[in-house]
Design a protein around this motif. Structure first.
Motif, short mmCIF file in Angstrom:
data_model
loop_
_atom_site.label_atom_id
_atom_site.label_comp_id
_atom_site.label_asym_id
_atom_site.label_seq_id
_atom_site.Cartn_x
_atom_site.Cartn_y
_atom_site.Cartn_z
N ASN A 190 70.22 -16.35 53.80
CA ASN A 190 69.60 -18.29 53.95
C ASN A 190 69.72 -18.64 52.39
OD1 ASN A 190 67.86 -20.04 53.83
ND2 ASN A 190 66.49 -19.21 54.97
N PRO A 191 70.87 -19.70 52.60
CA PRO A 191 71.09 -20.36 51.59
C PRO A 191 69.78 -20.96 50.33
CG PRO A 191 73.05 -21.41 53.41
CD PRO A 191 71.67 -20.41 53.72
N ASP A 192 69.29 -21.45 51.33
CA ASP A 192 68.15 -22.14 50.53
C ASP A 192 67.02 -21.11 49.69
OD1 ASP A 192 68.14 -24.65 51.41
OD2 ASP A 192 67.09 -24.46 53.14
N VAL A 193 66.91 -19.83 50.07
CA VAL A 193 66.61 -18.35 49.16
C VAL A 193 67.35 -18.40 47.93
CG1 VAL A 193 65.50 -15.81 49.74
CG2 VAL A 193 65.12 -17.73 51.23
N ILE A 194 68.43 -18.20 48.63
CA ILE A 194 69.72 -17.52 47.53
C ILE A 194 69.29 -18.60 46.54
CG2 ILE A 194 71.83 -17.15 47.49
CD1 ILE A 194 72.54 -16.64 49.91
N LEU A 195 69.48 -19.83 46.28
CA LEU A 195 69.46 -20.94 45.14
C LEU A 195 68.23 -20.74 45.03
CD1 LEU A 195 71.27 -23.94 47.08
CD2 LEU A 195 71.93 -22.15 45.45
N HIS A 227 76.18 -27.27 50.62
CA HIS A 227 74.84 -27.67 50.31
C HIS A 227 74.64 -28.05 48.91
CE1 HIS A 227 70.53 -26.63 49.54
NE2 HIS A 227 70.54 -25.92 50.87
N PRO A 228 73.90 -29.72 48.76
CA PRO A 228 73.92 -29.93 47.73
C PRO A 228 73.21 -29.78 46.87
CG PRO A 228 72.96 -31.65 50.08
CD PRO A 228 72.97 -29.76 50.28
N LYS A 229 72.09 -28.80 47.01
CA LYS A 229 71.29 -27.94 45.39
C LYS A 229 72.84 -27.18 44.94
CE LYS A 229 68.11 -25.28 43.57
NZ LYS A 229 66.19 -25.43 43.92
N ALA A 230 73.06 -26.68 45.90
CA ALA A 230 74.56 -25.72 45.71
C ALA A 230 75.50 -26.07 44.65
CB ALA A 230 74.68 -24.49 46.89
N LEU A 231 75.87 -27.15 45.79
CA LEU A 231 76.57 -28.01 44.89
C LEU A 231 76.11 -28.93 43.48
CD1 LEU A 231 78.90 -30.20 48.12
CD2 LEU A 231 79.90 -28.39 46.64
N TRP A 232 74.94 -29.14 43.34
CA TRP A 232 74.75 -29.45 42.31
C TRP A 232 74.82 -28.53 40.97
CZ3 TRP A 232 73.98 -33.63 38.48
CH2 TRP A 232 73.19 -33.80 37.77
N LEU A 233 74.43 -27.23 41.38
CA LEU A 233 73.97 -25.81 41.01
C LEU A 233 75.64 -25.87 40.03
CD1 LEU A 233 71.26 -24.10 41.90
CD2 LEU A 233 71.15 -25.75 39.69
N ALA A 234 76.44 -25.64 40.76
CA ALA A 234 77.99 -25.18 40.53
C ALA A 234 78.55 -26.54 39.25
CB ALA A 234 78.85 -25.61 41.83
N ALA A 235 78.44 -27.58 39.43
CA ALA A 235 78.88 -28.53 38.95
C ALA A 235 78.41 -29.10 37.12
CB ALA A 235 78.71 -29.54 39.63
N VAL A 236 76.41 -27.96 37.57
CA VAL A 236 76.34 -27.78 36.15
C VAL A 236 76.45 -27.04 35.38
CG1 VAL A 236 73.94 -27.14 34.85
CG2 VAL A 236 73.86 -29.36 36.91
N ASN A 237 77.21 -25.58 35.79
CA ASN A 237 77.32 -25.07 35.19
C ASN A 237 79.25 -25.27 34.54
OD1 ASN A 237 77.26 -21.63 34.99
ND2 ASN A 237 79.47 -21.96 36.12
N ALA A 238 79.92 -26.27 35.55
CA ALA A 238 80.67 -26.12 35.50
C ALA A 238 80.96 -27.18 33.80
CB ALA A 238 81.86 -27.05 36.60
N LEU A 239 80.02 -27.65 34.41
CA LEU A 239 79.79 -29.53 32.92
C LEU A 239 79.47 -28.03 31.52
CD1 LEU A 239 77.96 -32.67 35.09
CD2 LEU A 239 80.59 -31.58 34.17
#
Length: 419
Positions: A190-195, A227-239
């Motif tokens: 479940n992506p929501d649980v994972i995130l 998944h919006p939250k997954a994309l945002w967290l991935a972007a934050v880590n990259a930044l």
């Protein structure tokens, strides 16, 4: 005992304290003082009588002169002692004054408070304090009920997820990670649980996503690439790790899903404009125009931005916030993207506090205070622990536009609720 009862009891104690200074001088009896004066007068007369007798023995006075002088002395003493009859009258008059003060002082204080005091504000504060306490009691009761339910049904994934999110909101990161870890163990698809689990692990290591949290984010992207939250967290880590090209990819995918013109969409477009202006062309022109870099020709442009901020909580809000709630102190561009350029994280129990905002506290390497000349400085109490404002948070801002290096500390009072 209610808060209102406590207030009036405290007011009564203060009135009694005032009366304790006013009444004793009025009620102190004069009898002893009068007795001391009478004794002194009698001693004077006795000394004079001894002098007359000595003069009689020495022949200075005749027997007739001595008798005359003695009568005059006795008459004078009787006249002086007769003035003590006014003592009773004085005592009665002081009791009356004391009685007037006992009635008048609290009455005058009450009337003055009703006319000039903040009775409405006090009532409102007490009502808010009661409501806040009830909310906290309800939350504790709900958490206890949820934990009891999970003890009976440990396979309830939704229950573990809800408990973990509640712990995240109260900044209990270790407990949040434990609860969300239980949910993840029950459903790792479940992506929501994972995130949620990734967010709790990142929170426990200073909001850094490197390591286990990042692996979970990538796992969620494998299951739900958009998944919006997954994309945002991935972007934050990259930044955070200066992987700008990777950050652009994630942010562009995220921006295409957000409602045009929304605060979230403007924030993402502003990030893109800072990373590469041409990539924000498909978004709003407003985001690009806001991302105005600091002019190198401005006077003092070589001076690194440094803003000392003194943060305090409005006393009327003290009963409405938890000591463990997160406090963000931040600076953002006066004319630029809405996201903070620098931020410090504390808790309500640390207030009042003083922090210094500069480039070392930048949230992303590409978005620093040194890129701008003027700033809006504020502080926010976040219930969720999220730096983005949410309804119900409390915040406050410094007055006016703050230069890059103000000569005096900037004052911020958290005094308003986010609608």
């Amino acid at each position: 005992m209610t808060s209102l009862s406590t207030f009036w009891i405290a007011a009564g104690v203060m009135v009694l304290f005032a009366l304790s200074f006013l009444l004793p001088p009025l009620l102190r009896r004069r009898d002893q003082q009068t007795l001391d004066e009478t004794t002194a007068e009698i001693a004077v007369y006795r000394e004079r009588l001894r002098e007359l007798r000595a003069e009689l023995r020495s022949g200075t006075l005749t027997e007739e002169q001595f008798s005359q002088a003695r009568r005059e002395l006795e008459e004078a003493m009787a006249a002086d002692l007769a003035t003590g009859s006014s003592v009773e009258l004085k005592t009665k008059r002081h009791w009356a004054t004391a009685l007037i003060l006992v009635v008048l002082t609290p009455s005058l204080a009450f009337v003055t408070y009703q006319q000039l005091g903040a009775s409405d504000e006090v009532a409102q504060f007490l009502a808010m304090e009661k409501e806040s306490q009830q909310e906290m009691d309800n939350m504790r009761h709900a958490m206890e009920g949820l934990k009891a339910r999970l003890a009976e049904n440990p396979e309830d994934i939704r229950g573990w997820q809800l408990l973990g999110r509640t712990y995240l909101a109260t900044n209990e990161f270790a407990k949040a990670a434990e609860a969300l870890g239980r949910a993840y163990a029950l459903d790792d698809e479940n992506p929501d649980v994972i995130l949620d689990y990734a967010e709790s692990l990142a929170a426990s290591q200073g909001r850094r996503l490197q390591g286990a949290p990042l692996k979970l984010v990538h796992r969620a992207l494998e299951l739900a690439p958009q998944h919006p939250k997954a994309l945002w967290l991935a972007a934050v880590n990259a930044l955070q790790t200066s992987q700008n090209e990777e950050a652009k990819t994630y942010l562009e995918r995220l921006a295409s899903q957000l409602p045009p013109g929304s605060e979230e969409e403007r924030m993402v477009r502003a990030h893109l404009a800072q990373l590469s202006p041409e990539m924000a062309a498909s978004g709003t022109t407003e985001a690009r125009s806001q991302a105005t870099p600091r002019a190198s020709t401005d006077e003092g442009s070589n001076q690194a931005p440094r803003i000392e901020v003194k943060v305090a909580l409005d006393p009327t809000l003290e009963g409405e916030v938890s000591e463990t709630s997160t406090v963000f102190v931040f600076a953002r561009a006066a004319q630029g993207p809405p996201m903070p350029l620098a931020a410090a994280r504390h808790q309500v129990k640390d207030l009042p506090l003083t922090v210094v905002l500069d480039d070392s506290m930048a949230m992303m390497p590409s978005m620093k205070m040194s890129n701008f000349n003027e700033f809006k400085v504020g502080a926010r109490i976040s219930w969720s622990g999220n730096p983005m404002p949410q309804s119900g948070d409390f915040e406050g801002f410094a007055k006016g536009i703050i230069p890059a290096a103000p000569s005096d500390p900037v004052s911020v009072t958290i005094n308003q609720r986010v609608p």
